[in-house]
Design a protein around this motif. Structure first.
Motif, PDB file in Angstrom:
ATOM      1  N   ALA A 100      -4.878   5.114  -4.102  1.00  0.00           N
ATOM      2  CA  ALA A 100      -3.672   4.872  -3.295  1.00  0.00           C
ATOM      3  C   ALA A 100      -3.807   5.508  -1.914  1.00  0.00           C
ATOM      4  O   ALA A 100      -3.429   4.919  -0.903  1.00  0.00           O
TER       5      ALA A 100
ATOM      6  N   GLU B 175      -6.157   7.746  -9.762  1.00  0.00           N
ATOM      7  CA  GLU B 175      -5.330   6.661  -9.223  1.00  0.00           C
ATOM      8  C   GLU B 175      -4.791   7.025  -7.835  1.00  0.00           C
ATOM      9  O   GLU B 175      -4.729   6.188  -6.934  1.00  0.00           O
ATOM     10  N   TYR B 176      -4.446   8.300  -7.684  1.00  0.00           N
ATOM     11  CA  TYR B 176      -3.922   8.765  -6.403  1.00  0.00           C
ATOM     12  C   TYR B 176      -4.978   8.646  -5.297  1.00  0.00           C
ATOM     13  O   TYR B 176      -4.652   8.357  -4.144  1.00  0.00           O
TER      14      TYR B 176
ATOM     15  N   ARG C  23       2.552   1.801  -3.469  1.00  0.00           N
ATOM     16  CA  ARG C  23       1.612   2.239  -4.502  1.00  0.00           C
ATOM     17  C   ARG C  23       1.308   3.716  -4.302  1.00  0.00           C
ATOM     18  O   ARG C  23       1.163   4.472  -5.264  1.00  0.00           O
ATOM     19  N   LEU C  24       1.210   4.140  -3.034  1.00  0.00           N
ATOM     20  CA  LEU C  24       0.964   5.551  -2.749  1.00  0.00           C
ATOM     21  C   LEU C  24       2.117   6.405  -3.264  1.00  0.00           C
ATOM     22  O   LEU C  24       1.902   7.449  -3.897  1.00  0.00           O
TER      23      LEU C  24
ATOM     24  N   ARG D 270      -6.531  11.344 -14.803  1.00  0.00           N
ATOM     25  CA  ARG D 270      -6.151   9.931 -14.619  1.00  0.00           C
ATOM     26  C   ARG D 270      -5.290   9.769 -13.365  1.00  0.00           C
ATOM     27  O   ARG D 270      -5.559   8.920 -12.518  1.00  0.00           O
ATOM     28  N   GLU D 271      -4.246  10.595 -13.249  1.00  0.00           N
ATOM     29  CA  GLU D 271      -3.348  10.468 -12.098  1.00  0.00           C
ATOM     30  C   GLU D 271      -4.074  10.806 -10.802  1.00  0.00           C
ATOM     31  O   GLU D 271      -3.835  10.175  -9.773  1.00  0.00           O
ATOM     32  N   HIS D 272      -4.947  11.794 -10.868  1.00  0.00           N
ATOM     33  CA  HIS D 272      -5.710  12.180  -9.684  1.00  0.00           C
ATOM     34  C   HIS D 272      -6.563  11.001  -9.203  1.00  0.00           C
ATOM     35  O   HIS D 272      -6.582  10.683  -8.012  1.00  0.00           O
TER      36      HIS D 272
ATOM     37  N   LYS E 182      -6.018   3.574   0.563  1.00  0.00           N
ATOM     38  CA  LYS E 182      -5.397   2.426   1.223  1.00  0.00           C
ATOM     39  C   LYS E 182      -4.561   2.847   2.426  1.00  0.00           C
ATOM     40  O   LYS E 182      -4.191   2.024   3.247  1.00  0.00           O
ATOM     41  N   ARG E 183      -4.217   4.128   2.500  1.00  0.00           N
ATOM     42  CA  ARG E 183      -3.522   4.613   3.688  1.00  0.00           C
ATOM     43  C   ARG E 183      -4.532   5.039   4.743  1.00  0.00           C
ATOM     44  O   ARG E 183      -4.287   4.911   5.933  1.00  0.00           O
TER      45      ARG E 183
ATOM     46  N   GLU F  27       3.667  10.298  -9.822  1.00  0.00           N
ATOM     47  CA  GLU F  27       3.043  10.539 -11.124  1.00  0.00           C
ATOM     48  C   GLU F  27       2.108  11.753 -11.067  1.00  0.00           C
ATOM     49  O   GLU F  27       2.052  12.554 -12.002  1.00  0.00           O
ATOM     50  N   TYR F  28       1.420  11.863  -9.942  1.00  0.00           N
ATOM     51  CA  TYR F  28       0.487  12.986  -9.767  1.00  0.00           C
ATOM     52  C   TYR F  28       1.235  14.316  -9.760  1.00  0.00           C
ATOM     53  O   TYR F  28       0.731  15.323 -10.253  1.00  0.00           O
TER      54      TYR F  28
ATOM     55  N   PHE G 214      -5.568  -1.914  -6.599  1.00  0.00           N
ATOM     56  CA  PHE G 214      -5.307  -1.335  -5.280  1.00  0.00           C
ATOM     57  C   PHE G 214      -5.959  -2.131  -4.152  1.00  0.00           C
ATOM     58  O   PHE G 214      -5.993  -1.649  -3.025  1.00  0.00           O
TER      59      PHE G 214
ATOM     60  N   GLU H  39       1.974   6.565  -7.138  1.00  0.00           N
ATOM     61  CA  GLU H  39       0.889   7.422  -7.621  1.00  0.00           C
ATOM     62  C   GLU H  39       1.162   8.875  -7.270  1.00  0.00           C
ATOM     63  O   GLU H  39       0.855   9.777  -8.058  1.00  0.00           O
ATOM     64  N   HIS H  40       1.726   9.101  -6.096  1.00  0.00           N
ATOM     65  CA  HIS H  40       2.042  10.467  -5.678  1.00  0.00           C
ATOM     66  C   HIS H  40       3.029  11.106  -6.657  1.00  0.00           C
ATOM     67  O   HIS H  40       2.842  12.248  -7.090  1.00  0.00           O
TER      68      HIS H  40
ATOM     69  N   LEU I 293      -3.897  14.645 -15.881  1.00  0.00           N
ATOM     70  CA  LEU I 293      -4.111  15.049 -14.496  1.00  0.00           C
ATOM     71  C   LEU I 293      -5.289  14.279 -13.895  1.00  0.00           C
ATOM     72  O   LEU I 293      -5.205  13.782 -12.770  1.00  0.00           O
TER      73      LEU I 293
ATOM     74  N   ASN J  44       0.825  -1.216   0.000  1.00  0.00           N
ATOM     75  CA  ASN J  44       0.000   0.000   0.000  1.00  0.00           C
ATOM     76  C   ASN J  44       0.853   1.256   0.000  1.00  0.00           C
ATOM     77  O   ASN J  44       0.549   2.224  -0.698  1.00  0.00           O
TER      78      ASN J  44
ATOM     79  N   ALA K 218       1.793  15.272 -13.327  1.00  0.00           N
ATOM     80  CA  ALA K 218       0.532  15.708 -13.950  1.00  0.00           C
ATOM     81  C   ALA K 218       0.155  17.106 -13.469  1.00  0.00           C
ATOM     82  O   ALA K 218      -0.284  17.943 -14.250  1.00  0.00           O
ATOM     83  N   GLN K 219       0.359  17.369 -12.178  1.00  0.00           N
ATOM     84  CA  GLN K 219       0.015  18.691 -11.643  1.00  0.00           C
ATOM     85  C   GLN K 219       0.939  19.767 -12.198  1.00  0.00           C
ATOM     86  O   GLN K 219       0.518  20.895 -12.446  1.00  0.00           O
TER      87      GLN K 219
END
Lengths: 396, 396
Positions: free
Chosen positions: B145, B141-142, A134-135, B137-139, B148-149, A141-142, B186, A138-139, B135, A131, A145-146
């Motif tokens: 993720a 997926e994030y 994966r965070l 897509r990544e948002h 799960k935390r 990649e985000y 996930f 994704e973080h 953005l 977990n 994107a941002q």
């Protein structure tokens, strides 16, 4: 009518899974009831987690279903989270039930040690589970994107890794490999991306062969990693990190790999601990409760020079073998064995095709070391899951 | 010595790219200098963006390098952002320079229309460009993720799509297809995920065939989409949306597809606009400046019933053909043609293997409509890039 003894193993990490597998092999039918408890229904290969964290491999390659490893006719598996251990009552309280035991194996693994640095708990991520990685992936990649929405925020492309031990070094190696791919994917100029590796000790990988460490640093610097050694992180904030020098590094991503301590449940259970780790005797039993075995990152064991062994997969696995042997011996009234770790070798990857390592008396670097790393990974898959697992998850 | 006329095309969307391609074919060498200006060095296929936004296709399949489409011996390409249009001075101010023109083609595309709903600009994402869909897509997926935390935040798994027009409907169809995949990736229970599609109008896809719309809704509801029709969004906040009914939907992800307006630069340039769109005459020229052609989402053109045509790819492309013809005619002193849109058909996808559409006099649904959608996509690739582009980016 005498009841057969109940063994409860907490945690299916390296130590717990090897203990379970060995017990499954060594114990005869009806010698004991064995129950393995784990938070997830999968075992994960912690030494591989730096790759899915950076996104250079899929998380599926770092985990294995527990049902594919153990024989559920011989070992009961309970997917649950341990809430409390009551060694006096010989009970374990789970999120959704209670288990009694005659023998307990504590293999609950480590937790990030933040050394009281403010903000690390709140704002930094850790490489410690499927977990969590994966965070991180994704973080990251985000952030890219941002950045494409708001290119006035260069901190989105600044990545700070706290700690240049094994995990930190292996992670920055992967991250440096991933960055060009992310830059292509998101149309970002690679020159805008910064990766910092910050370490309080005067050197990366303290205690490891200095020549190899120097090699590692030069490989990683060539990939663009900026090292700040002998530099402590004073604080982690929502905006990045503040260093002991007063310098602030603005960053949207802080990954903390600076330390491991034992599980907090152990202190709460009344065990005497040092950084959350329980001192065990040579048979791996708690010095307070002789029916409690402690293995892996939760156990504190000293080498001949009086220094604690590091929390590594290698030692956890070897402890699993000894632990299973001693449990069998206890049940049969036979003498127990002493745990004697054999350090076969240590290899740290530095990204694709690069690694450093010491195997036996040999120092390895470059492609040879990278190859050896893969062999070690495959050997582990073979130990826990045999040829089928090597074929399914192994990579050469 | 007489100078050859300079044509500047702003924007390489559907209208601009077709204009450029047709000019390249129709104009003889030395009849005009043609310059195409675009923010990115790629053209994107807007009607495909709902897929990479949901993550069901790669963004690369929704864009084409402009250098692969135009012949740079015949047309100059400038990668830059337009800052200002000065129609009186016959000049365009770019981020990094200035261009003079004799004829201007404005094909700068639309912008999201938020109808003054507070917070939409700040907190909602839009399906409008490669950057914006990466953005989204990544948002998304994030969010998985992060859940799960911290599984105490169900809003991380709640997705709100504002607007049930074509884009909104196509996007929720893809998103509903992607969710099971994300849940597997996930380890999330699919029952925890909620997709809302909220529309102020009493029906989805207002103006489209009611029987087909009903079919679309039932297909999407079966995939788990929750529709709230005749329900306006009153406000978008960092925590989700507040509806006109007072109901609050907590959500970490709001995607606004509720409307399109013309580019803000046009109002600033002094053009008379309606929702940012310039009213054009039948030859597609501005009624204020007869050397300025306006096509695509920036142009306002009325059908025989006096209602504006919708901002669609189909119309933009047909406008590109007429625009190129009329530019050539203007240069040669020949008579111009009137723009007469021919609505060949409209197909909306509802995710994998499902669509609705009207092609000619036929109502299509299900697999037939989905197949037709792919044919239309491929036809477009063929128009702009010939067989090679169909082979590279097409999907059946």
């Amino acid at each position: 009518m005498s009841r057969i003894p109940r063994i409860v193993i907490l945690g299916a990490g390296y130590g717990g899974i090897v203990t379970a597998l060995r017990l499954q092999k060594e114990l005869n039918y009806n010698e004991a009831d064995v129950t393995l408890v784990n938070k997830h229904d999968y075992h994960y290969i912690t030494t591989h987690l730096h790759m899915p964290a950076a996104g250079t491999d899929h998380p599926e390659n770092a985990r294995v279903d527990i049902s594919k490893l153990i024989d559920e006719f011989k070992i009961d598996f309970v997917k649950s989270t341990v809430i409390e251990i009551r060694p006096q009552d010989r009970k374990v309280i789970l999120e959704d039930g209670t288990l009694s035991y005659d023998y307990l194996v504590v293999g609950l693994g480590g937790e990030p040690e933040t050394f009281g640095i403010p903000g690390l708990k709140e704002y930094a991520m850790n490489i410690r589970s499927i977990n969590s990685v994966r965070l991180i992936r994704e973080h990251i990649e985000y952030q890219f994107a941002q950045f494409k929405r708001d290119s006035s925020r260069p901190e989105l492309l600044t990545f700070v890794v706290g700690g240049a031990g094994f995990t930190g070094i292996e992670f920055v190696g992967e991250l440096a490999d991933r960055v060009p791919e992310l830059c292509r994917e998101f149309d970002v100029d690679p020159k805008l991306v910064k990766i910092y590796n910050i370490e309080a000790a005067p050197t990366a990988m303290p205690g490891f062969d200095p020549e190899l460490v120097q090699y590692a640093i030069s490989v990683l610097e060539k990939k663009g990693v900026i090292f700040k050694l002998a530099t402590a992180i004073k604080e982690c904030t929502p905006d990045g990190v503040v260093l002991a020098t007063g310098e602030e590094i603005k960053s949207g991503t802080v990954v903390w790999t600076g330390g491991i301590r034992g599980n907090r449940l152990l202190e709460e259970a009344g065990f005497e601990t040092m950084r959350g780790r329980i001192k065990v005797d040579k048979t791996l039993r708690s010095t307070q409760f002789d029916n409690v075995f402690v293995i892996g990152d939760c156990s504190l064991i000293f080498n001949e020079e009086g220094r604690p062994y590091p929390p590594t997969a290698q030692i956890a696995m070897q402890q699993g073998v000894t632990c299973a042997h001693n449990l069998t011996a206890a049940i049969r009234g036979e003498p127990m064995k002493e745990f004697k770790p054999q350090i076969k070798g240590t290899v740290a990857s530095l990204g694709k095709g690069e690694a450093i390592g010491i195997v036996g008396k040999y120092k390895l670097k470059g492609a040879t070391a990278a190859f050896m790393k893969k062999i070690i990974d495959m050997r582990y898959l073979y130990i826990i899951g045999g040829i089928p697992l090597v074929l399914r998850k192994g990579r050469l």
